[in-house]
Design a protein around this motif. Structure first.
Motif, mmCIF file in Angstrom:
data_model
loop_
_atom_site.group_PDB
_atom_site.id
_atom_site.type_symbol
_atom_site.label_atom_id
_atom_site.label_comp_id
_atom_site.label_asym_id
_atom_site.label_seq_id
_atom_site.Cartn_x
_atom_site.Cartn_y
_atom_site.Cartn_z
ATOM 1 N N ASN A 83 0.844 -1.204 0.155
ATOM 2 C CA ASN A 83 0.219 0.100 0.043
ATOM 3 C C ASN A 83 0.786 1.241 0.073
ATOM 4 O O ASN A 83 0.084 2.311 0.329
ATOM 5 N N GLU A 142 3.822 5.863 2.588
ATOM 6 C CA GLU A 142 2.464 5.870 2.148
ATOM 7 C C GLU A 142 1.676 7.035 2.195
ATOM 8 O O GLU A 142 2.076 7.826 2.933
ATOM 9 N N HIS A 197 -2.443 8.324 2.375
ATOM 10 C CA HIS A 197 -3.775 7.896 2.803
ATOM 11 C C HIS A 197 -4.812 9.364 2.597
ATOM 12 O O HIS A 197 -4.622 10.138 2.901
ATOM 13 N N ARG A 214 -6.584 5.774 7.889
ATOM 14 C CA ARG A 214 -5.342 4.952 7.939
ATOM 15 C C ARG A 214 -5.133 3.492 7.602
ATOM 16 O O ARG A 214 -4.082 3.035 7.561
ATOM 17 N N SER A 236 -5.836 0.173 4.891
ATOM 18 C CA SER A 236 -5.515 -0.047 3.569
ATOM 19 C C SER A 236 -6.681 0.537 2.659
ATOM 20 O O SER A 236 -6.294 0.783 1.420
ATOM 21 N N GLY A 249 -8.004 3.438 2.702
ATOM 22 C CA GLY A 249 -7.551 4.812 2.270
ATOM 23 C C GLY A 249 -6.202 5.107 1.805
ATOM 24 O O GLY A 249 -5.940 6.268 1.120
ATOM 25 N N ALA A 250 -5.657 4.059 1.329
ATOM 26 C CA ALA A 250 -4.355 4.089 0.710
ATOM 27 C C ALA A 250 -4.280 4.642 -0.783
ATOM 28 O O ALA A 250 -5.175 3.947 -1.376
#
Length: 389
Positions: free
Chosen positions: A259, A359, A361, A366, A368, A370-371
């Motif tokens: 991510n 990463e 986001h 926070r 995965s 929102g990645a």
């Protein structure tokens, strides 16, 4: 990066990573994402999340105040025309683009980019206005008080912008300050932290109206497009966290749960905050066995981010920095400036060699879910990750 010999008009170029860097990064193994994180230490800052626009970066793009305004979902034609006036005055005064972003963010907070009058002015004087302000004798786009000029002057967007810039330029080191601090030095507001949440939107407005100018970096007396590295800050407020090219990319076919992106660097290389914000988390992420063993180098399959930091920025953007060599330099709740060193590159956690796992986001998420891909996100803010083609 751009050099002295490039022409004045420049365009974003993405893609090829130098062969040697790619070869090194191909060997790196880091955390495949954040699916195992159950972290909820989010704060209360809120702002609409905007989709970055794909734009060229043209430093000599003069704003046409009288021309057609772009169609943007979050502000109307009248508000954007006011923003265009603010930018045009900044261009005429030779203010670097960072100043335009600060001015736009300030006007968003003070007036919503509307030329506001108080009720007394609306009743007693026949001056064009776009709504009623509520703060005493404050008028116009920047809600300026009587000491800034006459009623007629403060209700003139061009005059109001010029007065803002004059005071901003008189602030020593304003270009290196967090946006909210620079704006507060000018406005002396009762709510000094309020400007920060508009920084990302202000940068996008400047990009839309001025040909991507929010991606420029002032180096000496010249502006350079897409050169936000080594702590240099783009007008958008972003900088690259470390120099170097991206190897292992975002959610590739071979690593669909990756991510973020990996950037190889020597152990101990300073890691910088990508933008001004507030630290949400700064700690050791436990490995797959639940052990907090971040003070030693990790290995493939160990699990975890190692020593890591999460920062919340304007626009509800979060950046994450994994695999630090030691405990981060920052603590939760701390305010950090763009380019501030928050830690050093290492190989803690699920890692087979020194590198930064970085990463981005969106929507303050926070997990995965929102990645988003850091490469186009950072490029569109003038802080590209890795060399150009």
């Amino acid at each position: 990066m751009n050099d002295e010999g490039r022409p004045r008009r420049r365009r974003i170029r993405r893609g090829a990573v130098a062969g040697a860097t790619a070869a090194v990064l191909a060997l790196l193994c880091c955390s495949g994402g954040t699916a195992a994180f159950f972290l909820t230490e989010l704060g209360g800052e809120s702002a609409e999340v905007m989709t970055p626009m794909s734009l060229t970066c043209e430093e000599d793009h003069t704003v046409d105040v009288q021309g057609d305004m772009p169609r943007l979902s979050w502000y109307g034609e009248r508000q954007l025309r006011n923003a265009a006036v603010i930018i045009k005055v900044g261009q005429d005064m030779k203010v670097p683009p960072r100043g335009w972003v600060i001015a736009i963010a300030t006007a968003i907070q003070e007036s919503g980019l509307r030329n506001l009058a108080n009720s007394t002015v609306r009743q007693s004087q026949n001056l064009p206005n776009e709504g009623v302000g509520a703060d005493h004798d404050s008028l116009g786009l920047f809600q300026q008080r009587a000491s800034w000029g006459s009623v007629t002057q403060r209700m003139d967007p061009a005059y109001a912008a010029r007065k803002f810039y004059e005071k901003l330029l008189a602030v020593p080191g304003w270009q290196d300050m967090p946006l909210t601090l620079a704006a507060q030095k000018v406005q002396v507001s009762a709510f000094p932290d309020a400007y920060a949440k508009h920084e990302d939107v202000a940068g996008q407005i400047v990009d839309a109206l001025a040909g991507g100018a929010a991606r420029t970096v002032q180096i000496g007396r010249r502006s350079v497009c897409d050169a936000a590295a080594d702590g240099k800050i783009a007008a958008s407020g972003y900088t690259a966290p470390i120099p170097g090219g991206v190897g292992s990319g975002f959610r590739t076919a071979s690593r669909p749960r990756h991510n973020g992106v990996d950037i190889a660097a020597e152990k101990g290389t300073p890691i910088r905050a990508a933008a001004t914000g507030r630290v949400l988390v700064a700690r050791c992420d436990p490995d797959s066995s639940g052990n907090h063993s971040c003070d030693v180098d990790g290995y493939p399959g160990k699990g975890g981010c190692g020593w890591f930091v999460d920062i919340l920025h304007a626009g509800r953007v979060i950046t994450r920095y994994c695999h630090m060599v030691r405990q981060p330099r920052v603590t939760p709740g701390q305010r950090v400036a763009a380019g501030e060193v928050i830690g050093e590159v290492g190989s803690s956690g699920n890692s087979s060699g020194p590198h930064l796992h970085f990463e981005v986001h969106g929507d303050a998420d926070r997990s995965s879910r929102g990645a988003i891909d850091p490469v186009p996100f950072m490029a569109q803010r003038g802080a590209p990750l890795g060399p150009e083609e």
